[in-house]
Design an enzyme around this catalytic site. Structure first.
Site, PDB file in Angstrom:
ATOM      1  N   GLY A  24       0.730  -1.257   0.046  1.00 39.10           N
ATOM      2  CA  GLY A  24      -0.113   0.097  -0.119  1.00 39.10           C
ATOM      3  C   GLY A  24       0.886   1.263   0.005  1.00 39.10           C
ATOM      4  N   GLY A  25       0.496   2.267   0.465  1.00 43.53           N
ATOM      5  CA  GLY A  25       1.081   3.740   0.509  1.00 43.53           C
ATOM      6  C   GLY A  25       2.381   3.458   1.181  1.00 43.53           C
ATOM      7  N   GLY A  43      24.388  11.610 -29.340  1.00 40.18           N
ATOM      8  CA  GLY A  43      23.733  12.185 -28.068  1.00 40.18           C
ATOM      9  C   GLY A  43      24.323  11.424 -26.941  1.00 40.18           C
ATOM     10  CB  ALA A  44      25.120   7.931 -26.202  1.00 40.45           C
TER      11      ALA A  44
HETATM   12  C1  HXC Z   1      -3.727  -3.862  12.086  1.00 37.83           C
HETATM   13  C2  HXC Z   1      -2.825  -5.678  11.097  1.00 37.83           C
HETATM   14  C3  HXC Z   1      -2.538  -5.106  10.061  1.00 37.83           C
HETATM   15  C4  HXC Z   1      -2.860  -3.786   9.861  1.00 37.83           C
HETATM   16  C5  HXC Z   1      -1.464  -7.043  10.135  1.00 37.83           C
HETATM   17  N1  HXC Z   1      -2.155  -6.867  11.349  1.00 37.83           N
HETATM   18  N2  HXC Z   1      -1.662  -5.787   9.410  1.00 37.83           N
HETATM   19  N3  HXC Z   1      -3.050  -4.993  12.237  1.00 37.83           N
HETATM   20  N4  HXC Z   1      -3.564  -3.336  10.839  1.00 37.83           N
HETATM   21  N5  HXC Z   1      -2.727  -3.005   8.723  1.00 37.83           N
HETATM   22  C6  HXC Z   1      -1.869  -7.715  12.422  1.00 37.83           C
HETATM   23  C7  HXC Z   1      -2.933  -8.912  12.159  1.00 37.83           C
HETATM   24  O1  HXC Z   1      -4.235  -8.682  12.657  1.00 37.83           O
HETATM   25  C8  HXC Z   1      -2.219  -9.842  13.150  1.00 37.83           C
HETATM   26  O2  HXC Z   1      -2.522  -9.649  14.468  1.00 37.83           O
HETATM   27  C9  HXC Z   1      -0.838  -9.671  12.864  1.00 37.83           C
HETATM   28  O3  HXC Z   1      -0.667  -8.255  12.548  1.00 37.83           O
HETATM   29  C10 HXC Z   1       0.005 -10.521  11.989  1.00 37.83           C
HETATM   30  O4  HXC Z   1      -0.746 -10.451  10.735  1.00 37.83           O
HETATM   31  P1  HXC Z   1      -0.964 -11.779  10.097  1.00 37.83           P
HETATM   32  O5  HXC Z   1      -2.110 -11.632   9.208  1.00 37.83           O
HETATM   33  O6  HXC Z   1      -1.471 -12.857  10.999  1.00 37.83           O
HETATM   34  O7  HXC Z   1       0.375 -12.143   9.453  1.00 37.83           O
HETATM   35  P2  HXC Z   1       0.679 -12.589   8.076  1.00 37.83           P
HETATM   36  O8  HXC Z   1      -0.156 -14.056   7.813  1.00 37.83           O
HETATM   37  O9  HXC Z   1       2.153 -12.732   7.992  1.00 37.83           O
HETATM   38  O10 HXC Z   1       0.435 -11.866   6.832  1.00 37.83           O
HETATM   39  C11 HXC Z   1       0.816 -10.300   6.722  1.00 37.83           C
HETATM   40  C12 HXC Z   1       0.240  -9.472   5.889  1.00 37.83           C
HETATM   41  C13 HXC Z   1      -1.737  -9.408   6.486  1.00 37.83           C
HETATM   42  C14 HXC Z   1       0.001 -10.071   4.544  1.00 37.83           C
HETATM   43  C15 HXC Z   1       0.809  -7.921   5.877  1.00 37.83           C
HETATM   44  O11 HXC Z   1      -1.542  -9.345   7.624  1.00 37.83           O
HETATM   45  C16 HXC Z   1      -2.198  -8.403   5.533  1.00 37.83           C
HETATM   46  O12 HXC Z   1      -2.455  -8.447   4.528  1.00 37.83           O
HETATM   47  N6  HXC Z   1      -2.270  -7.233   6.401  1.00 37.83           N
HETATM   48  C17 HXC Z   1      -3.069  -6.058   5.787  1.00 37.83           C
HETATM   49  C18 HXC Z   1      -2.349  -5.470   4.656  1.00 37.83           C
HETATM   50  C19 HXC Z   1      -2.982  -4.209   4.242  1.00 37.83           C
HETATM   51  O13 HXC Z   1      -3.894  -4.059   3.591  1.00 37.83           O
HETATM   52  N7  HXC Z   1      -2.558  -2.961   4.930  1.00 37.83           N
HETATM   53  C20 HXC Z   1      -3.256  -1.634   4.486  1.00 37.83           C
HETATM   54  C21 HXC Z   1      -2.516  -1.173   3.302  1.00 37.83           C
HETATM   55  S1  HXC Z   1      -3.132   0.301   2.636  1.00 37.83           S
HETATM   56  P3  HXC Z   1      -2.419 -10.812  15.627  1.00 37.83           P
HETATM   57  O14 HXC Z   1      -2.954  -9.985  16.724  1.00 37.83           O
HETATM   58  O15 HXC Z   1      -3.217 -11.905  15.018  1.00 37.83           O
HETATM   59  O16 HXC Z   1      -0.866 -11.059  15.768  1.00 37.83           O
HETATM   60  C22 HXC Z   1      -1.984   1.351   3.670  1.00 37.83           C
HETATM   61  C23 HXC Z   1      -2.398   2.623   3.298  1.00 37.83           C
HETATM   62  C24 HXC Z   1      -1.107   3.553   3.839  1.00 37.83           C
HETATM   63  O17 HXC Z   1      -1.063   1.008   4.259  1.00 37.83           O
HETATM   64  C25 HXC Z   1      -1.076   4.751   2.869  1.00 37.83           C
HETATM   65  C26 HXC Z   1      -0.177   5.765   3.159  1.00 37.83           C
HETATM   66  C27 HXC Z   1      -0.251   6.967   2.161  1.00 37.83           C
END
Ligand code: HXC
Length: 519
Positions: free
Chosen positions: A171-172, A406-407
């Site tokens: 993501g971001g 040019g290069a």
């Molecule tokens: C809160 C989160 C989290 C999140 C993971 N966790 N991502 N909690 N916010 N974004 C927590 C899970 O609930 C879990 O908690 C622990 O972290 C480990 O995650 P798992 O899923 O068990 O681990 P894994 O199987 O290794 O998978 C990792 C992962 C997956 C691929 C990163 O967790 C995932 O898809 N997370 C969401 C990713 C996502 O979409 N993020 C937002 C992106 S948008 P527990 O309590 O069970 O340990 C973004 C916008 C930013 O970031 C913009 C900036 C400009």
């Protein structure tokens, strides 16, 4: 509470913070082949040098009953320490706490080290392993990211910023690393993408694995997002330590001088025979680099991306230098979109951080064709031109063989304010190669010759005529575009002498808010 109890309380709290999200999650991290944030910091910094900040910070979110789940340190370990005795600031996201996802408090911790690094003029190294914005915190998490991005932008060109990816970076959250100077990825377990495989499938119908979408090798070879790839986390961290040895701590400093026993005037006889007699035959420019730098040590940047241009760091006579070299072994060393982007970025980094540029030229031109034109080779080539023309650091160019069109101009020619331009005796500096030039200059005459043998004979004659005129460095030297023609074996000595003479160089740009680099 008695003092003793207070001290015990402190030690207990420290112990708790060091456990991050708890033993179970630490075990899970290890089982998936990953190190913890603290283990990574311990490998990165000199032993015992880490001073931690903000161990007792927790998140302040109450949405979804989040107050019931709180961990000391909240998902990131921050502080400062040293690498080979030199100060660096560091943050390492802790995947064992909410998957290292970014909360408002975490962002404040990261911003604190970035702010302090800027005040004292020290590099910032971020070790990323995070599920992105902490979903429960909504817009506060997004604001936290934006605070970090703004600091990345303000710090750009002031202190070196290094990012390493040791897990998810999705993501971001990819944008903070993308705003920094160098991105390292470990081959296993690290991936970066804007949208994950599920969203890709929904939006475009494309089936793609995490690795194929944003794994380390994809970013090292195809997108160019990753500058360095390590086989393991340990190897990747070692690469970061090595890179730091070539960089100054900030834009007001010189890179550290590294003493060497390698004689400045070492002759390298093999270079006199390295270039093949046939101008269309390839050789490996890395042999030239290894032969002329201190102790044959060259740290290549982007080694797997756009291999037709080689860029990287070395020391020459103890001075840190950035080397840019066409690679005849790959696509004859031609410049294309990717090589231009790669070269421009590297030149600008070196210029921002006072690292002199040594350019080794053997370039037949820009890659022609619709593939390149549709991808904007005009603009990408212009980036490289702009970067060299704008750079005020000492610039030494050595033309090894071809330097066409040019290069030729782009590769740090004299008129782009290059300071010292040498050429080897086999150099050829011209608008284009002999056969292309003959086709253009004698097109009409060639059309009239119908006999193939006669045509070939005519071509050979005209090419010889052209080569007699341009297949040498003396035509350019006659105008002072080449300062001297040097013996290849003496290249190390001549380049180091040039760099020594240029150490006190001062050059500037006209006053402006900023340039408008062709992005
Ligand atoms: C809160 C989160 C989290 C999140 C993971 N966790 N991502 N909690 N916010 N974004 C927590 C899970 O609930 C879990 O908690 C622990 O972290 C480990 O995650 P798992 O899923 O068990 O681990 P894994 O199987 O290794 O998978 C990792 C992962 C997956 C691929 C990163 O967790 C995932 O898809 N997370 C969401 C990713 C996502 O979409 N993020 C937002 C992106 S948008 P527990 O309590 O069970 O340990 C973004 C916008 C930013 O970031 C913009 C900036 C400009």
């Amino acid at each position: 509470m008695a003092f003793e109890e207070k001290i015990k309380e402190l030690l207990d709290k420290r112990g708790e913070a060091k456990m991050g999200g708890g033993q179970k999650r630490i075990d899970k991290q290890h089982e998936s082949g990953k190190l913890t944030a603290r283990e990574r910091i311990a490998l990165l910094l000199d032993e015992g040098s880490f001073e931690e900040f903000d161990m007792f910070v927790t998140h302040r979110c109450t949405n979804f009953d989040m107050q019931k789940q709180s961990f000391l340190g909240d998902g990131v370990v921050t502080g400062y320490g040293t690498i080979n005795g030199r100060l660096v600031y560091v943050f390492a996201q802790d995947f064992t706490v909410f998957g290292g996802s970014l909360s408002e408090s975490m962002a404040q911790k990261i911003c604190k080290v970035m702010d302090q690094a800027m005040k004292v003029g020290a590099p910032v190294i971020g070790l990323n392993d995070s599920g992105g914005a902490r979903i429960q915190e909504g817009c506060n998490a997004l604001a936290g990211y934006a605070e970090i991005f703004e600091r990345n932008i303000l710090a750009s060109g002031v202190v070196p910023q290094i990012s390493a990816i040791f897990g998810p970076c999705a993501g971001g959250s990819v944008y903070s690393p993308a705003l920094t100077d160098f991105i390292f990825m470990s081959k296993e377990n690290s991936y970066m993408f804007l949208t994950g495989p599920k969203v890709v499938k929904t939006v475009t119908g494309e089936d793609v694995s995490v690795d194929k979408l944003g794994g380390a090798m994809v970013h090292a070879t195809k997108s160019g997002v990753a500058h360095f790839v390590g086989d393991t986390e340990e190897a990747t961290i070692e690469q970061i330590r090595e890179l730091m040895g070539y960089l100054p701590s900030n834009n007001f400093e010189e890179a550290p001088h590294v003493a060497t026993d390698d004689p400045v005037d070492r002759m390298e006889d093999s270079l006199n025979h390295l270039i093949p007699e046939n101008p269309n035959e390839a050789y490996d420019v890395k042999e030239v680099i290894d032969a002329i730098v201190d102790d044959g040590k060259f740290l290549e940047v982007h080694s797997k991306f756009a291999p037709n241009l080689v860029v990287g760091f070395a020391h020459m006579g103890g001075m840190s230098v950035g080397i840019v070299a066409n690679q005849p072994k790959s696509m004859a060393g031609v410049l294309d979109c990717n090589a231009s982007r790669k070269g421009a970025r590297f030149v600008r980094f070196c210029d921002a951080f006072n690292i002199p540029l040594v350019t080794l030229v053997d370039v037949p031109g820009f890659l022609p064709g619709t593939g390149q034109e549709y991808n904007g080779v005009i603009v990408h080539g212009a980036k490289m031109l702009f970067a060299y023309g704008e750079a005020t650091v000492p610039k030494v160019t050595v033309t090894l063989r071809k330097s066409y069109g040019g290069a030729h101009i782009v590769m740090s020619c004299k008129q782009l304010r290059s300071d010292i331009n040498y050429a080897w005796p086999m150099a050829q500096i011209a608008v284009m190669g002999a056969s292309g030039a003959t086709e253009v200059l004698h097109g009409r005459a060639l059309k009239e010759i119908t006999d193939a043998d006669e045509k070939a004979k005519f071509m050979a004659e005209k090419e010889k005529e052209y080569n007699d005129q341009f297949a040498n460095p003396y035509n350019a030297a006659k105008y002072g575009y080449i300062d001297d023609v040097i013996e290849p074996r003496n290249t190390r000595f001549r380049v180091i002498r040039a760099l020594q003479a240029l150490q006190t160089k001062k050059d500037s740009l006209p006053m402006k808010k900023h340039s408008n680099l062709p992005l």
